[in-house]
Design an enzyme around this catalytic site. Structure first.
Site, PDB file in Angstrom:
ATOM      1  N   CYS A   1      55.493  85.387  41.147  1.00 15.48           N
ATOM      2  CA  CYS A   1      56.223  86.473  40.465  1.00 15.48           C
ATOM      3  C   CYS A   1      55.540  87.842  40.539  1.00 15.48           C
ATOM      4  CB  CYS A   1      56.461  86.097  39.007  1.00 15.48           C
ATOM      5  SG  CYS A   1      57.598  84.712  38.843  1.00 15.48           S
TER       6      CYS A   1
ATOM      7  N   LYS B   1      55.396  89.860  44.029  1.00 11.91           N
ATOM      8  CA  LYS B   1      56.687  90.286  44.581  1.00 11.91           C
ATOM      9  C   LYS B   1      57.452  91.198  43.599  1.00 11.91           C
ATOM     10  CE  LYS B   1      59.836  86.547  43.184  1.00 11.91           C
ATOM     11  NZ  LYS B   1      60.683  87.293  42.250  1.00 11.91           N
TER      12      LYS B   1
ATOM     13  N   THR C   1      64.092  84.896  44.879  1.00  8.92           N
ATOM     14  CA  THR C   1      64.273  86.306  45.263  1.00  8.92           C
ATOM     15  C   THR C   1      62.942  86.807  45.828  1.00  8.92           C
ATOM     16  OG1 THR C   1      63.844  86.897  42.946  1.00  8.92           O
ATOM     17  CG2 THR C   1      66.140  86.887  43.654  1.00  8.92           C
TER      18      THR C   1
ATOM     19  N   GLU D   1      54.736  79.034  34.786  1.00 10.35           N
ATOM     20  CA  GLU D   1      54.483  77.729  35.390  1.00 10.35           C
ATOM     21  C   GLU D   1      53.255  77.129  34.714  1.00 10.35           C
ATOM     22  OE1 GLU D   1      54.244  78.120  39.677  1.00 10.35           O
ATOM     23  OE2 GLU D   1      56.200  79.089  39.727  1.00 10.35           O
TER      24      GLU D   1
ATOM     25  N   LEU E   1      59.480  82.192  31.498  1.00  7.27           N
ATOM     26  CA  LEU E   1      58.564  81.044  31.406  1.00  7.27           C
ATOM     27  C   LEU E   1      57.392  81.187  32.374  1.00  7.27           C
ATOM     28  CD1 LEU E   1      59.003  79.139  34.120  1.00  7.27           C
ATOM     29  CD2 LEU E   1      61.002  78.350  32.893  1.00  7.27           C
TER      30      LEU E   1
ATOM     31  N   ASP F   1      71.414  72.144  44.189  1.00  9.78           N
ATOM     32  CA  ASP F   1      70.501  72.753  45.155  1.00  9.78           C
ATOM     33  C   ASP F   1      71.015  72.460  46.560  1.00  9.78           C
ATOM     34  OD1 ASP F   1      67.385  73.885  44.680  1.00  9.78           O
ATOM     35  OD2 ASP F   1      67.893  73.343  46.746  1.00  9.78           O
TER      36      ASP F   1
ATOM     37  N   ALA G   1      39.296  88.573  33.061  1.00  8.62           N
ATOM     38  CA  ALA G   1      38.942  89.074  34.399  1.00  8.62           C
ATOM     39  C   ALA G   1      38.873  87.905  35.368  1.00  8.62           C
ATOM     40  CB  ALA G   1      37.599  89.786  34.327  1.00  8.62           C
TER      41      ALA G   1
ATOM     42  N   GLY H   1      48.075  86.471  41.233  1.00  7.90           N
ATOM     43  CA  GLY H   1      48.825  85.941  42.372  1.00  7.90           C
ATOM     44  C   GLY H   1      50.071  85.271  41.842  1.00  7.90           C
TER      45      GLY H   1
HETATM   46  P1  NAD Z   1      62.074  78.193  43.894  1.00  8.52           P
HETATM   47  O1  NAD Z   1      61.877  78.619  45.269  1.00  8.52           O
HETATM   48  O2  NAD Z   1      61.143  77.179  43.277  1.00  8.52           O
HETATM   49  O3  NAD Z   1      63.553  77.582  43.719  1.00  8.52           O
HETATM   50  C1  NAD Z   1      64.698  78.159  44.260  1.00  8.52           C
HETATM   51  C2  NAD Z   1      65.652  77.030  44.642  1.00  8.52           C
HETATM   52  O4  NAD Z   1      66.912  77.584  45.013  1.00  8.52           O
HETATM   53  C3  NAD Z   1      65.189  76.208  45.860  1.00  8.52           C
HETATM   54  O5  NAD Z   1      65.118  74.847  45.498  1.00  8.52           O
HETATM   55  C4  NAD Z   1      66.256  76.466  46.918  1.00  8.52           C
HETATM   56  O6  NAD Z   1      66.505  75.340  47.738  1.00  8.52           O
HETATM   57  C5  NAD Z   1      67.454  76.793  46.036  1.00  8.52           C
HETATM   58  N1  NAD Z   1      68.524  77.532  46.725  1.00  8.52           N
HETATM   59  C6  NAD Z   1      68.420  78.604  47.550  1.00  8.52           C
HETATM   60  N2  NAD Z   1      69.649  78.993  47.983  1.00  8.52           N
HETATM   61  C7  NAD Z   1      70.538  78.152  47.405  1.00  8.52           C
HETATM   62  C8  NAD Z   1      71.955  78.034  47.473  1.00  8.52           C
HETATM   63  N3  NAD Z   1      72.687  78.863  48.208  1.00  8.52           N
HETATM   64  N4  NAD Z   1      72.549  77.062  46.761  1.00  8.52           N
HETATM   65  C9  NAD Z   1      71.809  76.197  46.026  1.00  8.52           C
HETATM   66  N5  NAD Z   1      70.470  76.268  45.918  1.00  8.52           N
HETATM   67  C10 NAD Z   1      69.833  77.214  46.608  1.00  8.52           C
HETATM   68  O7  NAD Z   1      62.099  79.516  43.004  1.00  8.52           O
HETATM   69  P2  NAD Z   1      61.663  79.705  41.459  1.00  8.52           P
HETATM   70  O8  NAD Z   1      60.194  79.822  41.349  1.00  8.52           O
HETATM   71  O9  NAD Z   1      62.379  78.703  40.622  1.00  8.52           O
HETATM   72  O10 NAD Z   1      62.273  81.152  41.182  1.00  8.52           O
HETATM   73  C11 NAD Z   1      63.655  81.376  41.047  1.00  8.52           C
HETATM   74  C12 NAD Z   1      63.873  82.761  40.459  1.00  8.52           C
HETATM   75  O11 NAD Z   1      63.333  82.810  39.134  1.00  8.52           O
HETATM   76  C13 NAD Z   1      63.182  83.884  41.237  1.00  8.52           C
HETATM   77  O12 NAD Z   1      63.998  85.028  41.188  1.00  8.52           O
HETATM   78  C14 NAD Z   1      61.920  84.123  40.448  1.00  8.52           C
HETATM   79  O13 NAD Z   1      61.441  85.442  40.588  1.00  8.52           O
HETATM   80  C15 NAD Z   1      62.390  83.877  39.038  1.00  8.52           C
HETATM   81  N6  NAD Z   1      61.335  83.470  38.111  1.00  8.52           N
HETATM   82  C16 NAD Z   1      60.388  82.567  38.518  1.00  8.52           C
HETATM   83  C17 NAD Z   1      59.405  82.164  37.608  1.00  8.52           C
HETATM   84  C18 NAD Z   1      58.343  81.171  38.028  1.00  8.52           C
HETATM   85  O14 NAD Z   1      57.367  81.028  37.298  1.00  8.52           O
HETATM   86  N7  NAD Z   1      58.489  80.487  39.140  1.00  8.52           N
HETATM   87  C19 NAD Z   1      59.382  82.676  36.303  1.00  8.52           C
HETATM   88  C20 NAD Z   1      60.369  83.574  35.927  1.00  8.52           C
HETATM   89  C21 NAD Z   1      61.343  83.968  36.841  1.00  8.52           C
END
Ligand code: NAD
EC number: 1.1.1.22
Length: 436
Positions: free
Chosen positions: A263, A266, A86, A155, A153, A30, A255, A260
Site C-alpha cells: 500500500c 504505491k 490497483t 495485513e 485494515l 475471483d 525507526a 514497504g
Molecule cells: P490482491 O492482489 O491480494 O487481490 C486482488 C484480487 O483481485 C486477486 O485475487 C485478483 O485475481 C482479483 N481480480 C483481479 N481482477 C479481477 C476481475 N476482473 N474479476 C475478479 N477478480 C479479479 O490485492 P489486495 O491486497 O487485496 O488489494 C486490493 C485493493 O485493496 C487495492 O486497491 C489495495 O490498495 C487496497 N488495500 C489493500 C490493503 C492491504 O493491506 N493489502 C489494505 C487496504 C486497502
C-alpha cells in the site's frame, strides 16, 4: 442481506469472511480459478492469522461461498464490492485502474437487480465518477449507486482491524447508497464503530491522505534515527519522548529499514500523480517518497559496513532473518528486503535467508538467495546476520547456538528488537537503527 465481493485477495477475502461472520450472505468472486479452487477445498491462498478458521466456520454455516462466475456471484446482491488490485502503473506511478474498470464493465453487463456498487479498492479521486459512467453506459435498467468505502485494515492484524475499525468511511452521493451501506455495516453500528459519511471524492482522498500521513510519520522517525546515530542519541527514547504527546501519538514511530508493502509505496506515488494532475503539489509527500526510496539500499550498505565495507564484503556470507515487509504476512510486495538483498548481491555477497511465511513469494524476487528451513540453517557459516523483519521467531534467538554456527558474531538489527548492551555482553558486534 446478500453481498458480493469481487476480488478475493488480502482485502476481498478478509472483508468477505468478516461480513459473513456478521451474518450476511457473502459470495467471494475471483477471476483466478486456482484461488477459488483452493478456497473451495478449504485452503487459504494467502497467510493471514485466523483467516482459515473464520472462512471454515462461515462456509459451514452456509453464509460464505466462492465462484469465478461474476454474473452468478452478483445475482441478488444488494451491495457489490470491488476489491481488486490497483498497483502502480508501469512507467508513471499512476494507479493502474484497469482491473477496477474491467470489473465495472462486467458488473454493468450482468446486473440483474438494483444494487449499490462499492469501491473498496484504493482508488484515486474521480474513479467512482468513472465507474458510474461505465455502469450508465452499459444500459442497465436496474437502479444503481456508486459508493466509495476505502479499507484501512493492516495485513497481519486484518480480521481484528476489520471487525473493530477506528472508523468506517463511506462516500455516497445519494440516499440509496447511504441506506444500503448502513445495512451492510449495521453489525458495526452496534459495536459503536464510528461511521463517517462524506461525498465520494472526499472519501477517495481520505484513504490516500491517511496512508501518506502514516508514511510521513515513519519517514520522519527514520530521519531522526539517522540524526541520532550522528549526535549520539537514542531514537527509541526520542520516539517515546514525542509519542507520549497525545497530539503526536506513539504509533508509526518505530525507526526501521523504510516502509514497504502493498500500500504505502504505491499509494504515496499515486497521490503525487493526482496532485500533479490537479496542479496542487504535495511537496511533503514528494520528499517522503524520495527519502524512503533511498533508505532501502542504504540499509543494504549498513550491512556491508558490518562486513568491513564494500571491498571486504565480496565473497562473504550474510544471513537475512525475515523477508516480508512486516511480520504475520506472506506479502512480499515492495518489501525492503528486496532492495537490501539486491544491494548485497551487487557487492558480491552470498545470501542465505529464512522467513516463517514469505519464502515462497520471495524466491522469484531474489533468485540468488538461498532459502533455508530455519534461522539457524541460514546463520551457519555467516559473516554477518541481519534482522530485516521483526517476526516473533527472531525475538529470542539462542545466541550461544548463533555464535557457534556463525563464522563471525556480527548482528545488524534493522528493527531494534534487541538491547545493544545485552547483545554486546554476549560477545557480538551489534549495530541497529538510531542507537549509536
Ligand atoms: P490482491 O492482489 O491480494 O487481490 C486482488 C484480487 O483481485 C486477486 O485475487 C485478483 O485475481 C482479483 N481480480 C483481479 N481482477 C479481477 C476481475 N476482473 N474479476 C475478479 N477478480 C479479479 O490485492 P489486495 O491486497 O487485496 O488489494 C486490493 C485493493 O485493496 C487495492 O486497491 C489495495 O490498495 C487496497 N488495500 C489493500 C490493503 C492491504 O493491506 N493489502 C489494505 C487496504 C486497502
Amino acid at each position: 442481506m446478500k453481498i458480493a465481493m469481487v476480488g478475493s485477495g488480502y482485502v476481498g477475502l478478509v472483508s468477505g469472511a468478516c461480513f459473513a461472520d456478521f451474518g450476511h450472505d457473502v459470495v467471494c468472486i475471483d477471476k483466478d480459478p486456482s484461488k477459488i479452487e483452493k478456497l473451495k477445498d478449504g485452503i487459504m491462498p494467502i497467510y493471514e492469522p485466523g483467516l482459515d478458521a473464520l472462512v471454515e466456520s462461515n462456509v459451514k454455516a452456509g453464509r460464505l461461498d466462492f465462484t469465478t462466475d461474476l454474473a452468478q456471484g452478483i445475482k441478488d446482491a444488494s451491495a457489490i464490492f470491488i476489491a481488486v488490485g490497483t498497483p502502480s502503473r508501469r512507467g508513471d506511478g499512476h494507479a493502474d485502474l484497469s482491473f477496477v474498470y474491467a470489473v465495472a464493465e462486467e458488473i454493468g453487463a450482468n446486473l440483474s437487480n438494483d444494487a449499490v456498487i462499492v469501491t473498496k479498492s484504493t482508488v484515486p479521486v474521480g474513479t467512482g465518477d468513472e465507474v458510474e459512467r461505465i455502469l450508465a453506459k452499459s444500459g442497465t435498467s436496474h437502479r444503481f449507486s456508486v459508493v466509495s468505502n476505502p479499507e484501512f485494515l493492516r495485513e497481519g492484524a486484518a480480521i481484528g482491524d476489520f471487525k473493530r475499525p477506528d472508523r468506517i468511511v463511506i462516500g455516497a452521493e445519494d440516499d440509496f447508497g447511504r441506506d444500503v451501506m448502513r445495512e451492510v455495516y449495521r453489525p458495526l453500528f452496534l459495536n459503536e464503530s464510528p461511521i463517517l459519511f462524506t461525498g465520494r471524492r472526499t472519501s477517495e482522498l481520505i484513504k490516500y491522505a491517511a496512508n501518506a500521513f502514516l508514511a510521513t510519520k515513519i519517514t520522519f522517525i527514520n530521519e531522526m534515527a539517522d540524526l541520532c546515530e550522528k549526535v549520539g542519541a537514542d531514537v527509541q527514547d526520542v520516539s517515546r519522548g514525542i509519542g507520549m504527546d497525545n497530539r503526536i501519538g506513539a504509533k508509526f514511530l518505530h525507526a526501521g529499514p523504510g516502509y514497504g508493502g502493498s500500500c504505502f509505496p504505491k499509494d504515496t506515488l499515486a497521490l503525487l500523480k493526482t496532485a500533479e494532475d490537479y496542479d496542487s503539489p504535495t511537496r511533503i509527500v514528494e520528499a517522503v517518497v524520495k527519502v524512503n526510496d533511498s533508505r532501502k539500499r542504504a540499509m543494504g550498505r549498513k550491512v556491508l559496513d558490518a562486513l568491513g565495507g564494500m571491498d571486504a564484503a565480496r565473497g562473504k556470507k550474510v544471513a537475512l532473518l525475515g523477508l516480508t515487509f512486516k511480520p504475520n504476512t506472506d506479502d512480499m510486495r515492495d518489501s525492503p528486503a528486496i532492495a537490501i538483498a539486491q544491494t548485497l548481491s551487487d557487492a558480491g555477497v552470498e545470501i542465505a535467508a529464512y522467513d516463517p511465511e514469505g519464502m515462497e513469494q520471495a524466491q522469484p524476487l531474489m533468485p540468488k538467495v538461498k532459502m533455508c528451513e530455519n534461522p539457524y540453517e541460514a546463520i551457519e557459516g555467516a559473516d554477518a546476520i541481519a534482522i530485516v523483519t521483526e517476526w516473533d521467531a527472531f525475538r529470542a534467538l539462542d545466541f550461544a547456538r548463533v555464535k557457534e554456527l556463525a563464522k563471525a558474531p556480527v548482528l545488524v538489527d534493522l528493527r531494534n528488537i534487541y538491547q545493544p548492551d545485552d547483545v554486546r555482553a554476549l560477545g557480538f558486534t551489534y549495530d541497529s537503527i538510531g542507537r549509536s
